[in-house]
Design a protein around this motif. Structure first.
Motif, short mmCIF file in Angstrom:
data_model
loop_
_atom_site.label_atom_id
_atom_site.label_comp_id
_atom_site.label_asym_id
_atom_site.label_seq_id
_atom_site.Cartn_x
_atom_site.Cartn_y
_atom_site.Cartn_z
N ALA A 9 0.86 -1.19 0.00
CA ALA A 9 0.00 0.00 0.00
C ALA A 9 0.90 1.23 0.00
O ALA A 9 2.11 1.14 0.21
CB ALA A 9 -0.89 -0.01 1.24
N PRO A 10 0.32 2.42 -0.22
CA PRO A 10 1.13 3.64 -0.16
C PRO A 10 1.85 3.78 1.17
O PRO A 10 1.29 3.47 2.23
CB PRO A 10 0.10 4.76 -0.36
N LEU A 11 3.06 4.27 1.12
CA LEU A 11 3.86 4.39 2.34
C LEU A 11 3.38 5.51 3.25
O LEU A 11 3.67 5.50 4.45
CB LEU A 11 5.33 4.61 1.96
N ALA A 12 2.65 6.45 2.68
CA ALA A 12 2.10 7.56 3.46
C ALA A 12 0.59 7.62 3.25
O ALA A 12 0.02 8.66 2.96
CB ALA A 12 2.76 8.87 3.07
N ALA A 13 -0.06 6.48 3.40
CA ALA A 13 -1.49 6.38 3.09
C ALA A 13 -2.35 7.28 3.96
O ALA A 13 -3.43 7.69 3.56
CB ALA A 13 -1.95 4.93 3.25
N ILE A 14 -1.87 7.61 5.15
CA ILE A 14 -2.65 8.45 6.06
C ILE A 14 -2.31 9.93 5.86
O ILE A 14 -3.19 10.76 5.66
CB ILE A 14 -2.40 8.03 7.52
N GLU A 15 -1.03 10.26 5.92
CA GLU A 15 -0.62 11.68 5.95
C GLU A 15 -0.16 12.22 4.62
O GLU A 15 0.17 13.41 4.51
CB GLU A 15 0.49 11.86 6.99
#
Length: 467
Positions: A236-242
């Motif tokens: 998944a994206p490494l910065a999926a939250i921020e």
């Protein structure tokens, strides 16, 4: 926290939360945290028992029973055991199914109804110990409350998302990371996959429907799925939250991303967890407490009341002030401040037993028409750290009586163990009998000493047969 690149890797809130969840151990938990986790676990099990008898939970259980292979995870709504994702879907729906589950300040999500079903379903499947379950529960509770700090009230007030499903999936994923013993790298993927599952709107506060009941089950199941996919190597994206196009950017107009990781592992945000006294929205708890105080202490009979004026904060007014006194279904009834105040006067309370009268056709519209709402400046200033209300009652023969109240069961007005047990037994005893209810309390307490995880939900087996 700002993004950092180390040897080509992005490090931010997603990575830090994943590393924390993957490394959390029982030795890291203060006794006060364990106490709170177990208190909210028992409270959630009580909510599951009540919710398991509701028609929307039965619909979900029938669906899950068809779709799930036989597994090792129990639900309170079926005799057979299922795979974890499906058991969590049922129990999450049940836990959130009758508005008696816990919540959190300032996030106003319902952590227990997501984390407890998720942790128990996966914990039973993998045969973990009681103490390992407590760690997973703590990881889930803490994650959801921190997301609430970062996102509330903007997530709901500005965008209309429902905090329980939109934020709960991260708590379920964090709990699953802990149960499965994933590495920090796989945990990062799990949180990233969870971000793709975040969903759920608050249109139910306008036009009702059963969907709110499903939101906790959706989040619980999706967190388990996210961790399973991550364990299998899915990325998944490494910065999926921020990240620039991550969860916070998409869901929150005024985010506070620093709250996700501030003093992580040292400051416990789950100290903001709260318990409900009545089976209505959290925003209605303080007004009911105020009305109760007036009726309890004053010489006022409900039939003599000509007007009730309720002051709350703006966000609460928007959430529970729209439906009015003539709800079309149970969701609208439990999300209506007008109706809840009238139920207290006409039916005598706001517990599950009283709401069976609504299902039987009880009309409280005449009393509900006497309820008016406005913004209270003190409540507005306190929100969302505290839920306050002013309540004024008028009669034809007395001067107005006004009180200011705070929602019971919050961190500043906590329920002690006796009050928590009284609430639990009021919910559980009619459904599974006092003997099994006592055994269930003991089974939850025994988790502290590494007692078996499977015993807890085993005591809920009778609830499915009680309508």
């Amino acid at each position: 926290m700002p993004l950092q690149r180390t040897r080509g890797r992005v490090r931010g809130a997603t990575a830090e939360l994943a590393e924390w969840a993957a490394s959390l151990r029982i030795e890291d938990l203060p006794d006060s945290v364990i106490d709170r986790v177990l208190a909210h676990t028992l409270d959630t099990v009580g909510a599951i028992l009540v919710g398991a008898t509701q028609p929307w939970t039965r619909t979900v259980a029938e669906y899950a029973s068809v779709e799930s292979p036989t597994g090792r995870s129990r639900s309170a709504a079926l005799d057979r055991t299922l795979r974890p994702e499906w058991a969590a879907l049922i129990n999450g729906t049940a836990a959130h199914g009758f508005e008696i589950d816990d919540y959190a300040l300032p996030g106003l999500s319902h952590p227990g109804s997501v984390v407890v079903p998720s942790a128990f379903a996966l914990g039973e499947d993998r045969g973990i110990s009681g103490r390992a379950l407590i760690v997973a529960l703590a990881a889930g509770f803490e994650s959801i409350v921190r997301f609430g700090e970062a996102c509330t009230p903007s997530l709901t007030s500005h965008r209309g998302f429902h905090v329980t499903s939109a934020l709960g999936v991260f708590g379920s994923a964090a709990s699953a990371v802990s149960v499965r013993g994933l590495t920090a790298e796989r945990g990062l993927a799990a949180l990233g996959i969870a971000a793709a599952h975040a969903s759920g709107t608050t249109e139910f506060t306008r036009t009702g429907g059963d969907i709110k009941r499903l939101h906790a089950g959706m989040a619980a199941a999706a967190g388990i799925r996210s961790a399973a996919l991550a364990a299998g190597g899915f990325t998944a994206p490494l910065a999926a939250i921020e990240g620039e196009r991550g969860f916070l950017a998409a869901f929150v107009e005024q985010a506070r991303p620093e709250q996700l990781t501030a003093q992580l592992g040292h400051r416990w945000a789950l100290d903001g967890l709260a318990l409900k006294r009545w089976c209505v929205c959290a925003g209605i708890q303080a007004p009911l407490a105020g009305l109760d105080a007036i009726l309890r202490e004053g010489d006022i009979r409900p039939e003599d009341i000509t007007a009730i004026e309720v002051g709350v904060d703006r966000a609460t007014l928007a959430h529970v002030g729209h439906i009015g006194g003539s709800p079309r279904d149970m969701t609208e009834a439990q999300m209506s401040l007008h109706h809840a105040m009238a139920m207290r006067l006409v039916a005598g309370g706001n517990d599950p037993l009283h709401y069976t009268l609504f299902e039987q056709g009880l009309d409280v519209g005449a009393q509900a028409d006497r309820v008016s709402l406005h913004v209270d400046d003190t409540a507005e200033e306190a929100f969302p750290r505290r839920l306050l209300a002013s309540v004024t009652v008028r009669t034809a023969t007395t001067t107005a009586t006004t009180v200011r109240a705070e929602a019971p069961g919050t961190p500043t007005t906590p329920m002690d163990r006796d009050a928590r047990l009284e609430k639990f037994h009021a919910l559980a005893d009619p459904l599974i009998g006092e003997r099994d209810a006592v055994r269930l309390v003991d089974a939850v307490d025994a988790l502290r000493e590494d007692g078996p995880v499977s015993v807890v939900l085993a005591h809920t087996r009778k609830a499915q047969h009680t309508a």
